[in-house]
Scaffold this motif. Structure first.
Motif, PDB file in Angstrom:
ATOM      1  N   ARG A 281      -2.838  -4.400  13.429  1.00 21.64           N
ATOM      2  CA  ARG A 281      -4.056  -4.608  12.643  1.00 21.64           C
ATOM      3  C   ARG A 281      -4.372  -6.085  12.456  1.00 21.64           C
ATOM      4  O   ARG A 281      -5.348  -6.427  11.791  1.00 21.64           O
ATOM      5  CB  ARG A 281      -3.901  -3.961  11.267  1.00 21.64           C
ATOM      6  CG  ARG A 281      -3.564  -2.489  11.332  1.00 21.64           C
ATOM      7  CD  ARG A 281      -3.229  -1.953   9.954  1.00 21.64           C
ATOM      8  NE  ARG A 281      -4.420  -1.711   9.153  1.00 21.64           N
ATOM      9  CZ  ARG A 281      -4.383  -1.382   7.867  1.00 21.64           C
ATOM     10  NH1 ARG A 281      -3.232  -1.279   7.242  1.00 21.64           N
ATOM     11  NH2 ARG A 281      -5.490  -1.175   7.199  1.00 21.64           N
TER      12      ARG A 281
ATOM     13  N   ALA B  15      -9.648  -8.620   0.556  1.00 22.56           N
ATOM     14  CA  ALA B  15     -10.195  -7.261   0.655  1.00 22.56           C
ATOM     15  C   ALA B  15     -10.672  -6.732  -0.690  1.00 22.56           C
ATOM     16  O   ALA B  15     -11.368  -5.732  -0.749  1.00 22.56           O
ATOM     17  CB  ALA B  15      -9.151  -6.312   1.242  1.00 22.56           C
TER      18      ALA B  15
ATOM     19  N   GLU C  22     -18.403 -11.572   1.205  1.00 24.96           N
ATOM     20  CA  GLU C  22     -18.184 -10.497   2.174  1.00 24.96           C
ATOM     21  C   GLU C  22     -16.748 -10.002   2.011  1.00 24.96           C
ATOM     22  O   GLU C  22     -15.822 -10.802   1.904  1.00 24.96           O
ATOM     23  CB  GLU C  22     -18.389 -11.063   3.585  1.00 24.96           C
ATOM     24  CG  GLU C  22     -18.163 -10.075   4.691  1.00 24.96           C
ATOM     25  CD  GLU C  22     -19.396  -9.241   5.004  1.00 24.96           C
ATOM     26  OE1 GLU C  22     -19.271  -8.309   5.785  1.00 24.96           O
ATOM     27  OE2 GLU C  22     -20.478  -9.542   4.455  1.00 24.96           O
ATOM     28  N   LEU C  23     -16.566  -8.696   1.936  1.00 23.54           N
ATOM     29  CA  LEU C  23     -15.212  -8.176   1.847  1.00 23.54           C
ATOM     30  C   LEU C  23     -14.604  -8.132   3.232  1.00 23.54           C
ATOM     31  O   LEU C  23     -15.245  -7.702   4.173  1.00 23.54           O
ATOM     32  CB  LEU C  23     -15.221  -6.757   1.298  1.00 23.54           C
ATOM     33  CG  LEU C  23     -15.483  -6.571  -0.178  1.00 23.54           C
ATOM     34  CD1 LEU C  23     -15.157  -5.152  -0.555  1.00 23.54           C
ATOM     35  CD2 LEU C  23     -14.646  -7.528  -0.996  1.00 23.54           C
ATOM     36  N   GLU C  24     -13.365  -8.588   3.318  1.00 19.83           N
ATOM     37  CA  GLU C  24     -12.716  -8.525   4.622  1.00 19.83           C
ATOM     38  C   GLU C  24     -11.977  -7.205   4.717  1.00 19.83           C
ATOM     39  O   GLU C  24     -11.106  -6.909   3.905  1.00 19.83           O
ATOM     40  CB  GLU C  24     -11.732  -9.686   4.759  1.00 19.83           C
ATOM     41  CG  GLU C  24     -11.121  -9.710   6.145  1.00 19.83           C
ATOM     42  CD  GLU C  24     -10.213 -10.902   6.341  1.00 19.83           C
ATOM     43  OE1 GLU C  24     -10.575 -12.002   5.883  1.00 19.83           O
ATOM     44  OE2 GLU C  24      -9.166 -10.701   6.954  1.00 19.83           O
ATOM     45  N   SER C  25     -12.349  -6.403   5.682  1.00 19.31           N
ATOM     46  CA  SER C  25     -11.625  -5.151   5.789  1.00 19.31           C
ATOM     47  C   SER C  25     -10.524  -5.310   6.819  1.00 19.31           C
ATOM     48  O   SER C  25     -10.673  -6.015   7.805  1.00 19.31           O
ATOM     49  CB  SER C  25     -12.562  -4.010   6.158  1.00 19.31           C
ATOM     50  OG  SER C  25     -13.094  -4.222   7.423  1.00 19.31           O
ATOM     51  N   ILE C  26      -9.398  -4.659   6.544  1.00 22.21           N
ATOM     52  CA  ILE C  26      -8.296  -4.661   7.498  1.00 22.21           C
ATOM     53  C   ILE C  26      -8.498  -3.410   8.329  1.00 22.21           C
ATOM     54  O   ILE C  26      -8.348  -2.300   7.834  1.00 22.21           O
ATOM     55  CB  ILE C  26      -6.945  -4.637   6.764  1.00 22.21           C
ATOM     56  CG1 ILE C  26      -6.898  -5.739   5.703  1.00 22.21           C
ATOM     57  CG2 ILE C  26      -5.805  -4.782   7.749  1.00 22.21           C
ATOM     58  CD1 ILE C  26      -5.672  -5.695   4.824  1.00 22.21           C
ATOM     59  N   GLU C  27      -8.878  -3.589   9.584  1.00 24.88           N
ATOM     60  CA  GLU C  27      -9.185  -2.421  10.412  1.00 24.88           C
ATOM     61  C   GLU C  27      -7.915  -1.628  10.696  1.00 24.88           C
ATOM     62  O   GLU C  27      -6.808  -2.152  10.631  1.00 24.88           O
ATOM     63  CB  GLU C  27      -9.855  -2.856  11.724  1.00 24.88           C
ATOM     64  CG  GLU C  27     -11.245  -3.447  11.529  1.00 24.88           C
ATOM     65  CD  GLU C  27     -12.191  -2.552  10.712  1.00 24.88           C
ATOM     66  OE1 GLU C  27     -12.128  -1.325  10.855  1.00 24.88           O
ATOM     67  OE2 GLU C  27     -12.981  -3.094   9.922  1.00 24.88           O
ATOM     68  N   GLY C  28      -8.118  -0.346  11.042  1.00 25.54           N
ATOM     69  CA  GLY C  28      -6.980   0.490  11.394  1.00 25.54           C
ATOM     70  C   GLY C  28      -6.213   0.971  10.179  1.00 25.54           C
ATOM     71  O   GLY C  28      -6.627   0.790   9.043  1.00 25.54           O
ATOM     72  N   THR C  29      -5.086   1.618  10.435  1.00 32.72           N
ATOM     73  CA  THR C  29      -4.284   2.186   9.364  1.00 32.72           C
ATOM     74  C   THR C  29      -2.834   1.720   9.523  1.00 32.72           C
ATOM     75  O   THR C  29      -2.440   1.314  10.611  1.00 32.72           O
ATOM     76  CB  THR C  29      -4.316   3.726   9.418  1.00 32.72           C
ATOM     77  OG1 THR C  29      -4.137   4.123  10.775  1.00 32.72           O
ATOM     78  CG2 THR C  29      -5.625   4.271   8.905  1.00 32.72           C
ATOM     79  N   PRO C  30      -2.050   1.805   8.440  1.00 33.64           N
ATOM     80  CA  PRO C  30      -0.644   1.401   8.567  1.00 33.64           C
ATOM     81  C   PRO C  30       0.081   2.256   9.599  1.00 33.64           C
ATOM     82  O   PRO C  30      -0.286   3.413   9.811  1.00 33.64           O
ATOM     83  CB  PRO C  30      -0.082   1.658   7.159  1.00 33.64           C
ATOM     84  CG  PRO C  30      -1.252   1.673   6.262  1.00 33.64           C
ATOM     85  CD  PRO C  30      -2.388   2.186   7.070  1.00 33.64           C
TER      86      PRO C  30
ATOM     87  N   LEU D  56      -5.295  -9.017   2.361  1.00 34.82           N
ATOM     88  CA  LEU D  56      -5.253  -8.189   1.157  1.00 34.82           C
ATOM     89  C   LEU D  56      -5.984  -8.878   0.011  1.00 34.82           C
ATOM     90  O   LEU D  56      -6.725  -8.253  -0.744  1.00 34.82           O
ATOM     91  CB  LEU D  56      -3.787  -7.964   0.775  1.00 34.82           C
ATOM     92  CG  LEU D  56      -3.405  -6.670   0.078  1.00 34.82           C
ATOM     93  CD1 LEU D  56      -3.870  -5.464   0.864  1.00 34.82           C
ATOM     94  CD2 LEU D  56      -1.896  -6.610  -0.105  1.00 34.82           C
TER      95      LEU D  56
ATOM     96  N   GLU E 255       0.833  -1.196   0.000  1.00 30.44           N
ATOM     97  CA  GLU E 255       0.000   0.000   0.000  1.00 30.44           C
ATOM     98  C   GLU E 255       0.870   1.248   0.000  1.00 30.44           C
ATOM     99  O   GLU E 255       2.080   1.166   0.150  1.00 30.44           O
ATOM    100  CB  GLU E 255      -0.883  -0.003   1.246  1.00 30.44           C
ATOM    101  CG  GLU E 255      -1.842  -1.152   1.246  1.00 30.44           C
ATOM    102  CD  GLU E 255      -2.696  -1.137   2.498  1.00 30.44           C
ATOM    103  OE1 GLU E 255      -3.675  -0.410   2.496  1.00 30.44           O
ATOM    104  OE2 GLU E 255      -2.363  -1.834   3.459  1.00 30.44           O
TER     105      GLU E 255
END
Lengths: 332, 318
Positions: free
Chosen positions: A293, A259, A270-278, A256, A42
Motif C-alpha cells: 500500500r 488520513a 485533502e484527506l490522504e487515503s491509504i489505498e488497498g487493505t491490510p 495515518l 488498525e
C-alpha cells in the motif's frame, strides 16, 4: 527510567482451519515504571493480541506463543510462569480494561461484589473491608454516591459509568501496570474525553504504568509520552509522542496522520487515503508488510524485510527509505 | 445554490414504549440546499438517525412536515412516490447487516434498476452494474461474488454503488464510516466527495465524528436530545460556536497534536444525558449547562437566526 515491562521479539499465532494466522510477528517495546505508552494500529494489526499476551489471556490452543518470545515484568519472564504464578500476577501486578464494559462485567452480580471479589482474592481482608475498599475505588474513579452505587447492578449504570467501574476493578490491589484495550471506542466523544482524562490523572496520581491501546491517534496525543505504531503484526515505528506527531518517519504513520481531518484546520485539507487493505496474516507478504500500500515502495521492499533504523534517542523506524543507498531518494 | 431540495418543518417523531413516550425527534426544523452537504452531529440517542430516516419516509412522522422539492414526503402516492424513491437513497452505517448475504453483488446493485425498469435488456443491466462497480473503485468481476467475500470498506462501496444505481439526487449517509478503520474511512469520504462533484449530489451526512463532519459538510446541524441546538456553516461552527453544548462538544474532540492538546481547555459537562422518555421541559440542555437561568426552565428556546445563516437555540445567546 527503570523498566517495568520489556516485550522482546514476541510472536503469537493462532491455528485456524484456513491455516496459521500470524497475528503478532516479532514485537519489541519497553514500558518504564509509571510511564504511559500507547499502541496504535488498525483492526487486525495485533495490538489487542499483544495486550492479551501480557495479561496471559491467550488460549493455547488455538493460540501459540512462539519459542524465543520473551516478556519480562520486573525482570522475570512471565511467559515461563506456572499457572499458580499467573494467578498471582494477573490482577495484582497487571490489570486490563476491555473495550466493551457491558460484556466484561457480570450482569448478575452487584458492582460492589465484583470489585470486592478481586480485593478478597488477592489480599487477606474481611468482606466488610473489601466492600469499603470498593467504595473508595468508586470514589477514586469519579462515581458519585458510592455507598449507594456499590449495591447496584451493571445495567443501572450508563456506558461511561460502566467503563469507570471497569477501571475501578482494574485499580483494586494497586497494579503496577494497567492495560486499557480500546477503553473508549464504544463511547461518545464527551464521555471519551472524560475517561481519557481520568486515565491520565490516575496514571500520574498513582504512578502507575499504562498501556493504552487504540486506533485513534487523536486520543493518545495528550496521554502517552511514548507511542508504538503497529501494522500487520509488526512494530513499524516507535518513539516519543513528539517524534511520532511532528517527525514521523514511516510512510504508514505519515499517511495515518494525514488520513484524519483535523478540527483545527482552517481550509478543507485533502484527506490522504491509504489505498488497498491490510495484508492477510495467514500468508503475510515477504518483505515490508506495508509495501503493498506504500506510495514510496521500492524493489527491495517487496523482497526483504527492512531493518530497524534509529534516529534520535529511542525513535525507531522500520523502513528501507532510511538505508544509506536510499538517502538520495528521500531526505532523512 | 439557494434552491431548497429538502425542507423540514417542526418535525416530530415519537415512539411508544412501555415506560412512556420516547421523543426521539421533537420539533426539528431545517433545510438542505441543492448540491450541498448538511452534516448532522450529536451523541448517541440524540435522534440524528431517526431524523434522517423520517426525512426520506422510511419512518412515519408523528407531527410536522417534510417537503422534498415542495412535496410532502409522507403523503406521496402512486407515481409520485415511485419517483421519490428513485431520487432519494440512503447509505447505512453497518455494511455487514445492510447487505443481503444470500444475494450476489450484481443482484444487490441491480435490484433498484429492475424496480424502476431502468434497463431494457440483461446486457444493459450487466454493463450498468459493471460501470457502477468501477465508479466506486471495485472491479467489474466482483459482480458475481457474495458479500461475505469482501472487507468492511469494500462492502461500504457496494452499499454506495447500490444507492447510486438509480441515479438519485439526494442521499442520506447514515454514519457511513463509523464501522471502518481510519485508513479506510478516508477512502470512503474521498469517494463520496468525488461522486458529489461529478454527479451534483446532495448529501445529508449523519455522524458523531465532528472533525469528519466538518471536513465533508458545507453546513452542520448539531442535535441534542431530539432537538437542533445549532446550525451554521462548518467553518463558523468551529471558529464561533454559540450554543454551550456545541462548545463542550468541540472541546472534547481530540486533536492529533500533543502541543495543541496540552494547551486546550476542555469544557466539562455536568451530569449525564437525560432520557428521551419524558425529557425535561424548557431547554433540553439546561440540566448540564452552566449558564442556565430561570427562563431555561420555563421556556423552550426557539431556533433563531443570530447571524446570517447561523441559527442557534439558546436563551442566553444574544
Amino acid at each position: 527510567m527503570e523498566k517495568l515491562l520489556q516485550v522482546k521479539d514476541l510472536k503469537v499465532s493462532f491455528h485456524s482451519y484456513a491455516g496459521e494466522v500470524q497475528s503478532v510477528r516479532g514485537v519489541s517495546f519497553d514500558v518504564g515504571v509509571g510511564e504511559a505508552v500507547a499502541i496504535v494500529g488498525e483492526s487486525g494489526c495485533g495490538k489487542s493480541v499483544t495486550a492479551k499476551t501480557i495479561m496471559g489471556l491467550i488460549q493455547t490452543p488455538p493460540g501459540e506463543i512462539k519459542a524465543g518470545s520473551e516478556i519480562l515484568f520486573e525482570g522475570t519472564n512471565i511467559l515461563a510462569m506456572t499457572e499458580k504464578e499467573w494467578a498471582q500476577y494477573r490482577g495484582a501486578s497487571c490489570s486490563i480494561v476491555f473495550q466493551d464494559a457491558l460484556a466484561a462485567l457480570n450482569p448478575t452480580l452487584t458492582v460492589g461484589r465484583q470489585i470486592a471479589e478481586k480485593v478478597m482474592l488477592h489480599t487477606k481482608v474481611s468482606k466488610a473491608d473489601a466492600y469499603k475498599e470498593a467504595e473508595r475505588l468508586l470514589t477514586l474513579v469519579g462515581i458519585p454516591n458510592p455507598a449507594k452505587r456499590v449495591k447496584q447492578y451493571p445495567h443501572e449504570f450508563s456506558g461511561g459509568m460502566r467503563q469507570r467501574v471497569m477501571i475501578a476493578i482494574a485499580l483494586a490491589c494497586q497494579p503496577k501496570l494497567l492495560i486499557a484495550d480500546e477503553p473508549t471506542t464504544a463511547l461518545d466523544v464527551t464521555i471519551q474525553a472524560d475517561i481519557i482524562d481520568l486515565l491520565k490523572d490516575l496514571q500520574q496520581q498513582l504512578n502507575m504504568a499504562v498501556i493504552l491501546i487504540t486506533h485513534d491517534l487523536g486520543i493518545v496525543a495528550d496521554v502517552a509520552k511514548k507511542i508504538v505504531v503497529m501494522y500487520s503484526g509488526k512494530v513499524v515505528e516507535k518513539g516519543s509522542n513528539t517524534d511520532i506527531f511532528y517527525r514521523s518517519k514511516h510512510p504508514y504513520t505519515q499517511a495515518l496522520l494525514r488520513a484524519v481531518p483535523r478540527l483545527d484546520a482552517d481550509e478543507n485539507q485533502e484527506l490522504e487515503s491509504i489505498e488497498g487493505t491490510p495484508p492477510n496474516l495467514i500468508a503475510p507478504p515477504v518483505g515490508c508488510p506495508f509495501s503493498t500500500r506504500c506510495k514510496e515502495c521500492m524493489n527491495i521492499c517487496q523482497t526483504q524485510e527492512p531493518p530497524e533504523y534509529e534516529f534520535e534517542d529511542g525513535h525507531i523506524c522500520r523502513c528501507w527509505l532510511y538505508h544509506e543507498f536510499a538517502q538520495g531518494n528521500k531526505e532523512a | 445554490m439557494s434552491e431548497k431540495i429538502l425542507e423540514v418543518k417542526n418535525l416530530k417523531k415519537y415512539f411508544k414504549s412501555g415506560k412512556g413516550t420516547l421523543k426521539a425527534v421533537d420539533d426539528v426544523s431545517f433545510f438542505i440546499n441543492k448540491g450541498e452537504t448538511l452534516g448532522v452531529v450529536g451523541e448517541s440517542g440524540c435522534g440524528k438517525t431517526t431524523t434522517g430516516r423520517t426525512c426520506i419516509g422510511i419512518l412515519d412522522k408523528t407531527e410536522g412536515q417534510v417537503l422534498y422539492k415542495g412535496k410532502d414526503v409522507h403523503s406521496l402516492k402512486g407515481a409520485d412516490k415511485k419517483a421519490f424513491t428513485k431520487e432519494v437513497q440512503i447509505i447505512f452505517q453497518d455494511p455487514y447487516s445492510s447487505l443481503d448475504p444470500k444475494m450476489r453483488v450484481h443482484d444487490i446493485i441491480a435490484e433498484g434498476l429492475r424496480a424502476h425498469k431502468m434497463c431494457a435488456t440483461k446486457e444493459q443491466e450487466r454493463a450498468k452494474v459493471q460501470e457502477l462497480l468501477t465508479t466506486v473503485g471495485l472491479n467489474a468481476e466482483h459482480a458475481t461474488r457474495y458479500v461475505h467475500e469482501f472487507s468492511g470498506g469494500q462492502r461500504q462501496r457496494i452499499g454506495i454503488a447500490r444507492a447510486l444505481a438509480v441515479e438519485p439526487e439526494f442521499i442520506v449517509c447514515d454514519e457511513p464510516i463509523s464501522a471502518l478503520d481510519v485508513s479506510i474511512q478516508a477512502q470512503i469520504v474521498n469517494l463520496l466527495i468525488r461522486l458529489q462533484k461529478e454527479k451534483g449530489l446532495t448529501y445529508m451526512f449523519i455522524a458523531h465524528d465532528l472533525s469528519m463532519v466538518k471536513h465533508i459538510s458545507d453546513r452542520v446541524a448539531v442535535m441534542y436530545l431530539g432537538t437542533v441546538a445549532e446550525i451554521t456553516d462548518s467553518n463558523s461552527l468551529y471558529r464561533n460556536p454559540l450554543h454551550p453544548y456545541t462548545q463542550a462538544l468541540l472541546s472534547a474532540i481530540p486533536i492529533p497534536d500533543p502541543e495543541v492538546e496540552e494547551k486546550k481547555e476542555r469544557i466539562k459537562l455536568i451530569g449525564e444525558l437525560p432520557s428521551p422518555i419524558d425529557p425535561p421541559a424548557g431547554c433540553r440542555f439546561k440540566g448540564r449547562c452552566k449558564y442556565a437561568t430561570d427562563i431555561c426552565d420555563k421556556e423552550r428556546p426557539e431556533l433563531r437566526e443570530v447571524e446570517t445563516g447561523h441559527y442557534v437555540a439558546c436563551h442566553m445567546v444574544k
